[in-house]
Structures are given as structure tokens and as C-alpha cells.
Motif scaffolding. Structure first.
Motif, mmCIF file in Angstrom:
data_model
loop_
_atom_site.group_PDB
_atom_site.id
_atom_site.type_symbol
_atom_site.label_atom_id
_atom_site.label_comp_id
_atom_site.label_asym_id
_atom_site.label_seq_id
_atom_site.Cartn_x
_atom_site.Cartn_y
_atom_site.Cartn_z
ATOM 1 N N THR A 2 -8.805 24.656 -49.955
ATOM 2 C CA THR A 2 -9.722 23.914 -49.093
ATOM 3 C C THR A 2 -10.168 24.706 -47.873
ATOM 4 O O THR A 2 -11.096 24.302 -47.185
ATOM 5 C CB THR A 2 -9.065 22.605 -48.634
ATOM 6 N N LEU A 35 -16.989 21.618 -55.129
ATOM 7 C CA LEU A 35 -16.223 20.457 -54.661
ATOM 8 C C LEU A 35 -14.768 20.550 -55.091
ATOM 9 O O LEU A 35 -13.855 20.169 -54.348
ATOM 10 C CB LEU A 35 -16.853 19.172 -55.207
ATOM 11 N N GLY A 39 -13.680 20.862 -51.599
ATOM 12 C CA GLY A 39 -13.815 19.473 -51.181
ATOM 13 C C GLY A 39 -14.999 19.276 -50.251
ATOM 14 O O GLY A 39 -16.085 19.817 -50.458
ATOM 15 N N GLN A 40 -14.797 18.512 -49.188
ATOM 16 C CA GLN A 40 -15.862 18.209 -48.238
ATOM 17 C C GLN A 40 -16.262 19.414 -47.384
ATOM 18 O O GLN A 40 -17.247 19.354 -46.648
ATOM 19 C CB GLN A 40 -15.432 17.056 -47.328
ATOM 20 N N ASN A 41 -15.502 20.499 -47.458
ATOM 21 C CA ASN A 41 -15.860 21.712 -46.720
ATOM 22 C C ASN A 41 -16.985 22.495 -47.402
ATOM 23 O O ASN A 41 -17.486 23.472 -46.844
ATOM 24 C CB ASN A 41 -14.643 22.632 -46.560
ATOM 25 N N GLY A 62 -21.138 13.117 -53.299
ATOM 26 C CA GLY A 62 -20.043 12.858 -52.369
ATOM 27 C C GLY A 62 -20.047 13.704 -51.121
ATOM 28 O O GLY A 62 -19.062 13.695 -50.377
ATOM 29 N N LEU A 63 -21.124 14.413 -50.849
ATOM 30 C CA LEU A 63 -21.214 15.245 -49.660
ATOM 31 C C LEU A 63 -22.066 14.562 -48.596
ATOM 32 O O LEU A 63 -22.963 13.775 -48.912
ATOM 33 C CB LEU A 63 -21.799 16.608 -50.008
ATOM 34 N N GLU A 64 -21.775 14.862 -47.346
ATOM 35 C CA GLU A 64 -22.419 14.150 -46.249
ATOM 36 C C GLU A 64 -23.676 14.835 -45.734
ATOM 37 O O GLU A 64 -24.495 14.202 -45.076
ATOM 38 C CB GLU A 64 -21.424 13.985 -45.083
ATOM 39 N N GLY A 177 -26.522 10.244 -46.994
ATOM 40 C CA GLY A 177 -26.344 11.654 -46.658
ATOM 41 C C GLY A 177 -27.463 12.182 -45.769
ATOM 42 O O GLY A 177 -28.604 11.711 -45.814
#
Length: 257
Positions: A2, A35, A39-41, A62-64, A177
Motif C-alpha cells: 500500500t 487497486l 488500494g485508495q493510494n 471505488g476511487l475518490e 467522485g
């Protein structure tokens, strides 16, 4: 993994039947792989129009946020991406092997790696581990085979259909998003401006024709390694002789008439 700084380059795709804009299939697989690693990084990056609705398909995974280097379709994306990545701490750039719209030449990952001076991995199927700045990856080969490679980071990797299938895009996250547009210096692409785009032609027929009748025979023919008994090795021949040998083979196999 991560703590890896990974950037997934995404583009606007096109449905193969209707031609409607959508997320590009191979780019979505690159996002899926990113992902799983970060992950979110994971950072999403696009060079083009921030108003393109199809880009929200990636946010729906699922990403912002998705960062867009704003430029018109006629501009050259390569210099912008090089400048952006050189000034970042990116360790791994993931992208599809070929765009579904525009030029679709598949050259962008190679040119990007060349400009950055980074190694290039083609046909990335999986990243097994990353240790001491070195990634151990699996490269997809024909007939379902895999090759394990070790590559020093940072690097550029193109993902094709051997990578994990992308998850579905959810409507809610796609709408929530954020698409962050960045003003950049636009670089014109004179080659694209003077070129005439047309649909790609079907590939020539395969040299190997499988004549099996049963399913078992077809599976055996598809997975068996090709024998080299009927081949011809040319050494120390002139370019003219080599070209004539290739031309003769293509005629014999029915590729050319």
C-alpha cells in the motif's frame, strides 16, 4: 504494497458494437491491478477533456478522485505526461496496451518509458511482490503461458487481457467522485492534425490452421508448443535474401496472394 506510488493512465474507450463512450477495457484492468496493489493510494491520471462523462466509470470502481491534464483532442499528450511524472514520486505507471479511440497505435507506453528513461514491461498479468525497489512480476505469453521477471522501479507497464478482470463500476461512487482538472501548457500534435483516421483493418489470418474435430483435439492443438522441424534458419544473409524468404513463406501460407 500500500505504500507504493502507482499511477494508472486512463482514457475514454468506445463500445465495440455501438461505439458509445465508456471506460476502456484494458485501462480498467490496469486500474483493477493498481487497486489490488495500492488500494485508495492509487492515482488516476488522464490527459484530455475533464468533462468526458465516460471517465466517471473509473471513479465508480471505488476511487475518490481522478486528475485530468486538460487539453483538446488534437494536442499531444506525451509531453504533458512526461513533465507530470518527472515531477512526481511515481514508482509504477500502469496503462492499457492500446487505446480504443483516437490514434490507437499502442505506442504511448513505449514512448513514455523512453522519455522518462524507465524500463518497460509489456503484457503485465500480475505483480507478485515488491522488495528493495525491485518488482517481481508475471508477464503474459501466448497460449496462457507466464514468464516471471524482475524489474527495477520506477517503470512503465502495459496491461492487456491477461490481467484480472475489472470490477463493475458503481453508479453512486461514480457520481460522487471528484474530477480535478489541471491547467497545463498544450502541445500541438502536427502529425495527428495532418493524418486521416480510419477504422483498423482485420488482422491477417493465422498461419497455423487447426483442423481438429473434437474439443479435446482442439484443446491439444491450441496448447501444444509449435515444433521447429519444418523451419529454416537464415544466418549471415543479405536483407534482400531475408525479405525474399519471408515473402515466399507468406505466399505459401496464403497470407499474401
Amino acid at each position: 504494497m500500500t505504500d507504493l506510488n502507482i499511477v494508472a493512465l486512463v482514457s475514454v474507450g468506445a463500445h465495440p458494437t455501438s461505439g458509445r463512450p465508456r471506460r476502456a477495457e484494458q485501462d480498467a484492468r490496469a486500474v483493477e491491478l493498481g487497486l489490488r496493489l495500492a488500494g485508495q493510494n492509487l492515482q488516476l491520471l488522464h490527459a484530455g477533456d475533464p468533462q468526458a462523462e465516460a471517465l466517471r466509470g473509473y471513479l465508480g470502481m471505488g476511487l475518490e478522485q481522478l486528475d485530468v491534464l486538460e487539453q483538446p483532442d488534437s494536442a499531444d499528450a506525451l509531453p504533458l505526461l512526461v513533465d507530470y511524472l518527472q515531477g512526481s514520486r511515481t514508482q509504477l505507471v500502469l496503462t492499457g496496451s492500446q487505446a480504443e479511440t483516437g490514434e490507437g497505435s499502442g505506442m504511448l507506453p513505449f514512448l513514455l518509458a523512453e522519455r522518462l528513461g524507465w524500463p518497460m514491461v509489456v503484457g503485465l498479468a500480475e505483480v507478485e511482490k515488491v522488495e528493495n525497489g525491485v518488482a517481481q512480476v508475471l508477464q503474459a505469453l501466448p497460449r496462457g503461458q507466464r514468464r516471471r521477471l524482475k524489474v527495477r522501479l520506477p517503470c512503465v507497464a502495459s496491461v492487456d487481457n491477461a490481467a484480472p478482470v475489472a470490477r463493475q463500476s458503481a453508479f453512486g461512487p461514480a457520481r460522487r467522485g471528484l474530477i480535478e482538472a489541471h491547467e497545463v501548457t498544450v502541445v500541438d500534435d502536427p502529425l495527428l492534425a495532418s493524418a486521416t483516421l480510419q477504422p483498423a483493418k482485420p488482422r491477417p489470418k493465422r498461419l497455423k490452421v487447426i483442423k481438429a474435430k473434437t474439443g479435446a483435439e482442439r484443446m491439444k492443438a491450441a496448447t501444444a508448443k509449435a515444433s521447429g522441424g519444418g523451419g529454416q534458419i537464415l544466418k549471415d544473409v543479405s536483407p534482400q535474401d531475408g525479405a525474399e524468404a519471408i515473402f515466399k513463406l507468406l505466399i505459401e501460407e496464403g497470407v499474401l496472394r
